[in-house]
Design an enzyme around this catalytic site. Structure first.
Site, short mmCIF file in Angstrom:
data_model
loop_
_atom_site.label_atom_id
_atom_site.label_comp_id
_atom_site.label_asym_id
_atom_site.label_seq_id
_atom_site.Cartn_x
_atom_site.Cartn_y
_atom_site.Cartn_z
N SER A 114 0.80 -1.23 0.00
CA SER A 114 0.00 0.00 0.00
C SER A 114 0.83 1.27 0.00
CB SER A 114 -0.95 -0.06 1.19
OG SER A 114 -1.89 0.95 1.11
N HIS A 115 0.68 2.08 1.05
CA HIS A 115 1.34 3.39 1.10
C HIS A 115 2.80 3.28 1.54
CE1 HIS A 115 -0.05 2.28 5.02
NE2 HIS A 115 0.81 3.12 5.56
N ASP A 278 -2.89 6.28 -3.30
CA ASP A 278 -1.70 5.67 -2.72
C ASP A 278 -1.16 4.52 -3.57
OD1 ASP A 278 -3.71 3.83 -2.19
OD2 ASP A 278 -2.80 3.17 -0.32
N ASP A 280 -1.46 1.30 -3.76
CA ASP A 280 -2.35 0.30 -4.34
C ASP A 280 -3.72 0.85 -4.73
OD1 ASP A 280 -2.95 0.68 -1.64
OD2 ASP A 280 -3.78 -1.33 -1.41
N ASP A 282 -6.16 2.45 -3.07
CA ASP A 282 -7.37 2.43 -2.25
C ASP A 282 -7.55 3.67 -1.38
OD1 ASP A 282 -5.37 1.77 -0.49
OD2 ASP A 282 -6.25 -0.14 0.16
N ARG A 283 -6.54 4.53 -1.32
CA ARG A 283 -6.67 5.76 -0.52
C ARG A 283 -6.89 6.96 -1.42
NH1 ARG A 283 -2.69 5.69 4.68
NH2 ARG A 283 -2.93 3.48 5.18
N LYS A 377 -11.60 -0.20 0.25
CA LYS A 377 -11.68 1.24 0.07
C LYS A 377 -11.20 1.55 -1.33
CE LYS A 377 -7.40 2.15 2.70
NZ LYS A 377 -6.97 0.95 3.45
#
Ligand code: VG1
Ligand code: CO
Length: 544
Positions: A114-115, A278, A280, A282-283, A377
């Site tokens: 992710s992030h 982000d 991946d 999702d943010r 998300k």
């Protein structure tokens, strides 16, 4: 079918999935058997029906392709009949969720940290999603962890690496591997939810944006949806090519790591809206011209205006937020007369509520917002909902925020992160807090008096499962609060998160500086937790 190869192995310590899957340094994942042990543990626990469909995709970070090739061979050996892989090994997390649902897969492997930063010396991660498209619940992740502690073999087939970059079907030891377009299905889904005509008309009328893909997975999605389908000018999407190391940056869409976007949005010649996503996808980060929207406020504002989007008209069932997320959304739920739920941190806790139709929109203070269209998300989804609302209502981000606060009041909010602190110190801090819980109520810290202090425990309203120890809450008289928890996504030492919130009603000061409004809570947090004593830090590394 070619022969199954059984490889002997021994367990690794610490393969417990955290808030969102197993995340470790790439170097840890590169150890022989490390990724294989974890993936085999997943397969042993979920025990796929012969012929089951598995989705595999990742955020394109370093080590993604290596693990995908291995996972494909292992899937063939473990009885899967078909694997769907995003071209180039790419699938954003929300797109993976959609593909699992659309093609009725039994589940999916989402390869992402992710992030967290990427590259040979940075982070990698593996997460398993179940058939509803969402992250595996704790009952499953717990079983996977237990399995990693006793594993003694993993299964594979002898097959060459496949070409991940050419769409179409290939056979691997009798199993079909379909290389699919990672963007098309997702972009089509977005068109069913939002008023693309209204957004296109706004763009024609001069509405402008800047979308920073942070050299991460959303680049191809944003180029297709924002520029090709909605007509934003070429160049609207910046840093739109996914890089294995995200250009050396943290692909974390907050005011620190997306500072260039923030500064551009504070300028007089800023576009109408700035957004980022982000690693991946999702943010989301939302910044209007001269106006940053906190993720907690974004959830509330989107929920309050969701009727503007055709896919949600007349069907808002309820709103869910994670516990540390501000209560701004609760006021909207109350005003609209819909259900309101408070869950532990991590998207996996929203799955049951969404499946049961109890909530339609969910969000976290960590820049995650999403709905029942998938079970993750979804960064671009949130950006598109903002665009849809602004286009239909013909209003600026700043004006919409002011209107919202004038009606509901404003939850001044910040999160202070103390990153990479000594694990023992962080644990001692949390233990110290727990030990004080009984004695805190009634105590005064400057102008604040503690009303309630507890350790958050959640009972899932659908399956009654209990998740305890989900963060320490200190609620003050008058409604402000401080929350403490340790991150479950980091790969180095510990990260202490301190969440601060102070509500001001519609008649109060709606235009104050957040830092000023939270000063008493910040001082109380230090006095109660002894952050400096336990971590040696006098100020946070990141404020979001
Ligand atoms: C963080 C966030 C949490 C989020 C999780 C995964 O977890 O606080 O809200 O769900 O990351 O997001 P933690 O345990 O570090 O606080 V992502 O975009 O990293 O999949
Ligand atoms: Co993410």
């Amino acid at each position: 079918m070619s022969e199954i190869v059984t490889v002997s192995t021994t367990p690794f310590e610490g393969q417990a999935p955290g808030t969102s899957g197993l995340r470790k340094k790439v170097k840890v994942f590169q150890q022989p058997n490390y990724a294989e042990n974890f993936i085999q543990s997943v397969f042993d626990v979920v025990a796929p029906e012969p012929g089951a469909v598995l989705v595999i995709g990742g955020d394109g970070r370093f080590h993604n392709r290596t693990v995908i090739q291995e996972a494909i061979r292992m899937a063939a050996a473990n009885g899967y009949g078909k694997v769907l892989v995003g071209k180039g090994g790419i699938l954003s997390t929300p797109a993976a969720s959609h593909v699992i649902r659309k093609y009725k897969a039994s589940g999916g492997l989402v390869l992402s940290a992710s992030h967290n930063p990427g590259g040979p010396d940075e982070d990698f991660g593996i997460k398993y999603n179940i058939a509803n498209g969402g992250p595996a619940p704790e009952s499953v992740t717990g079983a996977i962890h237990a399995r990693t502690q006793e594993i003694d073999r993993w299964l594979t087939v002898s097959a060459e690496d496949i070409d991940l970059d050419t769409p179409g079907d290939v056979q691997v030891a009798g199993m079909t591997v379909s290389i699919i377009d990672p963007v098309a299905d997702y972009a089509d889904l977005m068109e069913t939810l939002f008023d693309f005509d209204a957004i296109r008309a706004a763009v024609q009328g001069g509405f402008t944006m800047r979308f920073d893909a942070m050299s991460a997975v959303t680049g191809p999605y944003a180029h297709e949806i924002l520029e090709n389908r909605l007509g934003f000018a070429k160049g609207t999407v910046i840093n739109g090519t996914p890089l294995e190391d995200f250009g050396g940056h943290h692909p974390d869409p907050n005011l620190i790591h997306a500072e260039p976007l923030y500064l551009a949005m504070m300028a007089d010649d800023a576009p109408d809206i700035g957004a980022a996503s982000d690693g991946d996808g999702d943010r989301n980060l939302i910044i209007g011209r001269g106006r940053f929207i906190t993720p907690s406020d974004s959830l509330a504002m989107l929920a309050a205006n969701i009727e503007c989007a055709p896919g949600y008209k007349g069907r808002l069932a309820g709103i869910a937020r994670s516990m540390p997320t501000s209560a701004a959304a609760d006021r909207v739920a109350e005003a609209l007369g819909v259900g309101c739920f408070e869950t532990p941190t991590g998207w996996k806790f929203f799955g049951n509520l969404l499946d049961a139709g109890k909530v339609t929109i969910c969000g976290e203070e960590s820049a995650g917002t999403g709905s029942d269209h998938v079970r993750e998300k979804d960064g671009l989804w949130a950006v598109l909902l903002w665009l849809n609302i602004l286009a239909v209502r013909k209003i600026s981000v700043d004006a919409l925020a002011r209107e919202h606060w004038a009606k509901y009041g404003r939850n001044y909010y910040a999160r202070h992160d103390f990153e990479g602190v000594d694990k023992a110190g962080a644990d001692a801090l949390m233990e110290g807090l727990k030990a004080q819980l009984d004695t805190l109520p009634g105590k005064a810290f400057g102008p604040l008096t503690v009303a309630v202090a507890d350790s958050f425990s959640y009972t899932d309203p659908v399956d009654q499962s209990v998740s305890a120890n989900q963060g320490i809450r200190v609620l003050f008289e008058g409604g402000s609060r401080v929350v403490f928890r340790l991150s479950g996504t980091g790969t180095q030492g510990a990260t202490l998160r301190v969440y601060l919130e102070n509500y001001t009603g519609p008649d109060g000061d709606l235009d104050a500086q957040t830092a000023d409004m939270l000063a008493p809570q910040i001082a109380a947090a230090e006095a109660i937790a002894g952050i400096e004593k336990h971590t040696g830090r006098t100020k946070p590394d990141v404020i979001t």
